[in-house]
Write a protein that holds these residues in place. Structure first.
Motif, PDB file in Angstrom:
ATOM      1  N   SER A  37       0.839  -1.197   0.000  1.00 31.44           N
ATOM      2  CA  SER A  37       0.000   0.000   0.000  1.00 31.44           C
ATOM      3  C   SER A  37       0.872   1.245   0.000  1.00 31.44           C
ATOM      4  O   SER A  37       1.844   1.333   0.739  1.00 31.44           O
ATOM      5  CB  SER A  37      -0.903   0.001   1.238  1.00 31.44           C
ATOM      6  N   ARG A  38       0.491   2.231  -0.819  1.00 31.09           N
ATOM      7  CA  ARG A  38       1.265   3.473  -0.873  1.00 31.09           C
ATOM      8  C   ARG A  38       0.852   4.459   0.226  1.00 31.09           C
ATOM      9  O   ARG A  38       1.568   5.417   0.487  1.00 31.09           O
ATOM     10  CB  ARG A  38       1.094   4.134  -2.237  1.00 31.09           C
ATOM     11  N   PHE A  39      -0.278   4.223   0.869  1.00 27.00           N
ATOM     12  CA  PHE A  39      -0.686   5.120   1.950  1.00 27.00           C
ATOM     13  C   PHE A  39      -1.759   4.450   2.785  1.00 27.00           C
ATOM     14  O   PHE A  39      -2.669   3.810   2.253  1.00 27.00           O
ATOM     15  CB  PHE A  39      -1.214   6.445   1.394  1.00 27.00           C
ATOM     16  N   GLU A  97      -5.141   3.530   0.783  1.00 29.18           N
ATOM     17  CA  GLU A  97      -5.705   4.494  -0.154  1.00 29.18           C
ATOM     18  C   GLU A  97      -4.933   4.415  -1.466  1.00 29.18           C
ATOM     19  O   GLU A  97      -3.705   4.459  -1.481  1.00 29.18           O
ATOM     20  CB  GLU A  97      -5.622   5.913   0.405  1.00 29.18           C
ATOM     21  N   ILE A  98      -5.664   4.276  -2.548  1.00 27.42           N
ATOM     22  CA  ILE A  98      -5.024   4.251  -3.862  1.00 27.42           C
ATOM     23  C   ILE A  98      -4.555   5.665  -4.211  1.00 27.42           C
ATOM     24  O   ILE A  98      -5.321   6.622  -4.113  1.00 27.42           O
ATOM     25  CB  ILE A  98      -5.998   3.726  -4.938  1.00 27.42           C
ATOM     26  N   LEU A  99      -3.299   5.777  -4.599  1.00 29.76           N
ATOM     27  CA  LEU A  99      -2.718   7.067  -4.955  1.00 29.76           C
ATOM     28  C   LEU A  99      -2.386   7.103  -6.434  1.00 29.76           C
ATOM     29  O   LEU A  99      -2.079   6.077  -7.045  1.00 29.76           O
ATOM     30  CB  LEU A  99      -1.435   7.323  -4.164  1.00 29.76           C
ATOM     31  N   ASP A 100      -2.425   8.287  -6.985  1.00 32.96           N
ATOM     32  CA  ASP A 100      -1.900   8.521  -8.322  1.00 32.96           C
ATOM     33  C   ASP A 100      -0.490   9.070  -8.147  1.00 32.96           C
ATOM     34  O   ASP A 100      -0.315  10.228  -7.793  1.00 32.96           O
ATOM     35  CB  ASP A 100      -2.772   9.530  -9.077  1.00 32.96           C
ATOM     36  N   PRO A 101       0.547   8.256  -8.371  1.00 37.59           N
ATOM     37  CA  PRO A 101       1.910   8.726  -8.116  1.00 37.59           C
ATOM     38  C   PRO A 101       2.348   9.859  -9.038  1.00 37.59           C
ATOM     39  O   PRO A 101       3.347  10.536  -8.760  1.00 37.59           O
ATOM     40  CB  PRO A 101       2.761   7.472  -8.343  1.00 37.59           C
ATOM     41  N   THR A 103       9.746  19.163  15.546  1.00 38.98           N
ATOM     42  CA  THR A 103       8.915  20.326  15.860  1.00 38.98           C
ATOM     43  C   THR A 103       7.789  19.899  16.787  1.00 38.98           C
ATOM     44  O   THR A 103       7.497  18.706  16.925  1.00 38.98           O
ATOM     45  CB  THR A 103       8.300  20.936  14.587  1.00 38.98           C
ATOM     46  N   ARG A 104       7.122  20.873  17.409  1.00 35.99           N
ATOM     47  CA  ARG A 104       5.984  20.555  18.275  1.00 35.99           C
ATOM     48  C   ARG A 104       4.827  19.984  17.467  1.00 35.99           C
ATOM     49  O   ARG A 104       4.054  19.164  17.955  1.00 35.99           O
ATOM     50  CB  ARG A 104       5.525  21.813  19.023  1.00 35.99           C
ATOM     51  N   GLU A 105       4.693  20.424  16.206  1.00 35.01           N
ATOM     52  CA  GLU A 105       3.606  19.907  15.366  1.00 35.01           C
ATOM     53  C   GLU A 105       3.892  18.473  14.916  1.00 35.01           C
ATOM     54  O   GLU A 105       2.976  17.693  14.704  1.00 35.01           O
ATOM     55  CB  GLU A 105       3.405  20.803  14.138  1.00 35.01           C
ATOM     56  N   GLY A 106       5.158  18.150  14.731  1.00 36.54           N
ATOM     57  CA  GLY A 106       5.540  16.796  14.352  1.00 36.54           C
ATOM     58  C   GLY A 106       5.125  16.412  12.951  1.00 36.54           C
ATOM     59  O   GLY A 106       4.748  15.265  12.714  1.00 36.54           O
ATOM     60  N   THR A 107       5.216  17.343  11.997  1.00 42.02           N
ATOM     61  CA  THR A 107       4.763  17.079  10.627  1.00 42.02           C
ATOM     62  C   THR A 107       5.829  17.493   9.624  1.00 42.02           C
ATOM     63  O   THR A 107       6.739  18.275   9.932  1.00 42.02           O
ATOM     64  CB  THR A 107       3.474  17.849  10.304  1.00 42.02           C
ATOM     65  N   TYR A 108       5.686  16.969   8.392  1.00 44.02           N
ATOM     66  CA  TYR A 108       6.565  17.395   7.308  1.00 44.02           C
ATOM     67  C   TYR A 108       6.424  18.899   7.070  1.00 44.02           C
ATOM     68  O   TYR A 108       7.420  19.603   6.862  1.00 44.02           O
ATOM     69  CB  TYR A 108       6.219  16.665   6.008  1.00 44.02           C
ATOM     70  N   ALA A 109       5.191  19.380   7.070  1.00 42.89           N
ATOM     71  CA  ALA A 109       4.934  20.792   6.779  1.00 42.89           C
ATOM     72  C   ALA A 109       5.641  21.690   7.792  1.00 42.89           C
ATOM     73  O   ALA A 109       6.234  22.709   7.431  1.00 42.89           O
ATOM     74  CB  ALA A 109       3.434  21.072   6.761  1.00 42.89           C
ATOM     75  N   ARG A 115       0.462  13.630   4.663  1.00 39.55           N
ATOM     76  CA  ARG A 115       0.169  12.799   3.501  1.00 39.55           C
ATOM     77  C   ARG A 115       1.433  12.625   2.638  1.00 39.55           C
ATOM     78  O   ARG A 115       2.409  13.368   2.779  1.00 39.55           O
ATOM     79  CB  ARG A 115      -0.951  13.427   2.671  1.00 39.55           C
ATOM     80  N   PRO A 116       1.430  11.638   1.727  1.00 45.57           N
ATOM     81  CA  PRO A 116       2.593  11.436   0.860  1.00 45.57           C
ATOM     82  C   PRO A 116       3.006  12.684   0.087  1.00 45.57           C
ATOM     83  O   PRO A 116       4.199  12.956  -0.081  1.00 45.57           O
ATOM     84  CB  PRO A 116       2.130  10.313  -0.074  1.00 45.57           C
ATOM     85  N   GLU A 117       2.022  13.465  -0.376  1.00 48.45           N
ATOM     86  CA  GLU A 117       2.382  14.674  -1.114  1.00 48.45           C
ATOM     87  C   GLU A 117       3.062  15.695  -0.206  1.00 48.45           C
ATOM     88  O   GLU A 117       3.875  16.515  -0.663  1.00 48.45           O
ATOM     89  CB  GLU A 117       1.159  15.287  -1.799  1.00 48.45           C
ATOM     90  N   ASP A 118       2.772  15.657   1.104  1.00 48.52           N
ATOM     91  CA  ASP A 118       3.469  16.535   2.048  1.00 48.52           C
ATOM     92  C   ASP A 118       4.934  16.135   2.168  1.00 48.52           C
ATOM     93  O   ASP A 118       5.824  16.994   2.282  1.00 48.52           O
ATOM     94  CB  ASP A 118       2.805  16.481   3.424  1.00 48.52           C
TER      95      ASP A 118
END
Length: 598
Positions: free
Chosen positions: A82-84, A94-98, A127-133, A180-183
């Motif tokens: 699975s890609r996600f 979740e099916i992704l369009d790469p 970071t405190r948010e703990g995200t890629y962004a 998410r993967p795009e992030d």
């Protein structure tokens, strides 16, 4: 532009819908379970093929659809390719369009390895948010500091919302709690735009304990001939299993445009075939994406197998070097228990051998296990070795996750940082180390029930043999790995950088990295492999790296409290004590970097 490549496993989009391929040699029947926004999910039976493969085409099903796989009409499992997994290891894929993410083509080619200054980063605690962004917001700070490469702890999906990542079970799906993967792709793209390489830590030696259903339908993934400390050993002799992991490595490098891999615990990968799995993986990387741009591979390998290291084309294979860390830790902290005892008698001499030949142990008996350790490494370039004073293991495997800033006096830690960052080996900083962060990096995870209790008790029992934790009540104070507070306590407070003494530590690290970039780095490719030498009196250390033009790099370090006479260098580039160029006395806890005339 897109960088996706077809995979032999998992879902693949087509004009007609989505084609699924699934390897389940232990299953009699497999069904695709497609979730519906309203009503019951729909089922579609796979066609059984030779060799344990199952295939089906879900017509009209595209990106955004969610699915599971049903085994023998009795168990729903996630797709191992699975890609996600937006709901985690037990949820639907979740099916992704790469091809949906459009990379900005900036003709990024990576960077040559001799320019690498690694920064080990855990997304959830950086970071405190703990995200890629949130991490993207601090990439400029890392670039200004002098970092040239980020090494991300594993991102494969693991159980729960918090963890180190080394217990992942879905290797193609980035951990959803980080974004998410795009992030993640945006993070890599943003790093490249700032001249930063990004490496990903991959774990191919075992699967985590929760969310792994492979034993039910693909027992052939594992072998009973070997065991690892973390569970069943992977059967790399099986061609499908081998392909699964090699394709995963290429997937990260191609689809996410990572600049390299850090391969966890190669010593726990067992393969008696003619070509070891790790060698085939490296060859696949170097002949694939590594033939088009700089792509590097870093191994963690307790066996110190020098034959696996070196430069091929534009790609370097290097190794995390515990033999640098261990004697340095003794010199900085005085701790000599456990495996440190192998270096305690002559730590400066061990360090000298590391800086000139790569490994301290090159076939000598390692007292900890009574076995010969390592291979001859003197002929390798210094860039085949990654040095560090701290990393996630060396901090996190302490009971209370203390960092060196809490264990070593400042004058000693300044010396340690200077040797790390001014030697021609590839240096690595652990996030926060650059400014003396006070937050611990504790072992944390997010399990429930009996597994959580077992991990908590196992963690505390692990330290029962240590004098500081011999008392049961004292062991009860070791943080519970499953408690959210343990995770929160490990998150950096980046605001510390503006306050004393952190501001001063940050300025010092930046100064050392400036000297490295301006003076040292351009000459690293000119070092003659196998020609370096060192001298020591047990307290001071002088290391010489001869260059191809007849000159030499010279490092002088004093690990004692008394000044020592030393020969005057040719051209003094830097002294952490600000010593004058004509000085022939090396002060207490001083390091100098010089260029010796031919």
């Amino acid at each position: 532009m897109s960088h996706s490549v077809p995979l032999h496993f998992g879902p693949q989009l087509s004009a007609e819908g989505t084609q699924f391929r699934f390897w389940a040699p232990g299953a009699r029947r497999v069904d695709l379970v497609l979730e519906a926004s309203n009503g019951a999910p729909s089922l579609q039976q796979f066609t059984a093929l030779a060799g344990g493969w199952f295939e089906t085409l879900a017509r009209g099903v595209g990106a955004g659809a969610r699915y599971r796989l049903r085994i023998d009409d009795e168990l729903d499992v996630p797709d191992p390719a699975s890609r996600f997994q937006p709901e985690g290891v037990t949820g639907p894929g979740e099916i992704l369009d790469p091809d949906a993410f459009r990379w900005r083509d900036l003709r990024w080619q990576g960077r040559p390895w001799y320019e690498a200054v690694l920064y080990e980063l855990h997304v959830g605690t950086f970071t405190r948010e703990g995200t890629y962004a949130a991490a993207i917001e601090h990439l400029d700070d890392l670039a200004r500091l002098g970092i040239t490469a980020i090494e991300l702890l594993p991102l494969n999906t693991f159980a729960g919302r918090r963890g180190w990542g080394y217990d992942g079970v879905l290797l193609y799906a980035p951990q959803p709690s980080y974004g998410r993967p795009e992030d993640l792709k945006r993070f890599v793209q943003a790093a490249h735009e700032r001249g930063l390489m990004v490496l990903i830590d991959v774990v191919y030696n075992h699967f985590g304990p929760e969310g792994n259903y492979l034993h039910r339908y693909a027992e052939d993934f594992f072998t009973s001939a070997h065991h690892t400390p973390w569970g069943s050993a992977i059967d790399f002799a099986h061609p499908v299993v081998r392909q699964f992991f090699i394709q995963n490595a290429l997937y990260w490098l191609n689809e996410y445009q990572f600049d390299g891999l850090r391969v966890d615990a190669v010593h726990a990968m067992f393969d008696e075939g003619d070509t070891h799995f790790i060698d085939e993986l490296v060859d696949s990387v170097q002949s694939g994406p590594g033939s088009e741009r700089y792509v590097h591979v870093v191994l963690e390998n307790h066996r110190n197998e020098a034959r696996r290291l070196g430069l091929k084309g534009r790609s370097m294979v290097a190794q995390w070097n515990d033999d640098f860390h261990h004697p340095m830790h003794i010199l900085l902290t005085g701790e000599a228990d456990g495996y440190y005892g192998n270096y305690a008698e002559r730590p400066v001499e061990h360090l000298g051998r590391v800086l000139t030949e790569g490994f301290a142990y090159q076939g000598e008996v390692y007292r900890t296990d009574g076995h010969a350790r390592g291979e001859r490494s003197a002929g390798l370039p210094p860039t085949a070795f990654v040095s560090f004073l701290q990393n996630h293991d060396q901090i996190g495997n302490r009971a209370c996750g203390e960092r060196l800033v809490q264990l070593a006096p400042p004058e000693k830690l300044r010396v340690g940082l200077a040797v790390l960052l001014l030697a021609p080996q590839i240096p690595m900083l652990f996030m926060g180390e650059e400014y003396g962060a006070l937050q611990p990096f504790l072992y944390f995870c997010d399990y429930q029930g009996e597994l959580a209790r077992s991990i908590r008790e196992g963690r505390r029992n692990e330290f029962a043999s240590f004098g500081a934790f011999a008392d049961e009540q004292r062991r009860e104070q070791i943080p519970d790995p499953n408690a959210e507070q343990t995770y929160r306590a490990s998150q950096l407070d980046l605001d510390e950088r503006a306050r004393a003494p952190h501001r001063q530590w940050l300025a010092y690290t930046q100064e050392l990295l400036r000297v490295r970039a301006e003076k040292l780095a351009p000459l690293i490719p000119e070092i003659i492999p196998g020609a370096a030498r060192y001298t020591t009196d047990g307290c001071t250390l002088t290391v010489t790296w001869p260059l191809k033009d007849g000159r030499a790099l010279l490092m002088q370090a004093n690990f004692g409290d008394q000044a020592k006479p030393v020969p005057r260098p040719g051209e003094l580039w830097y002294s952490i004590a600000g010593a004058p160029a004509h000085s022939e006395e090396l002060g207490p806890w001083e390091v100098r970097l010089s260029l010796a005339a031919s």
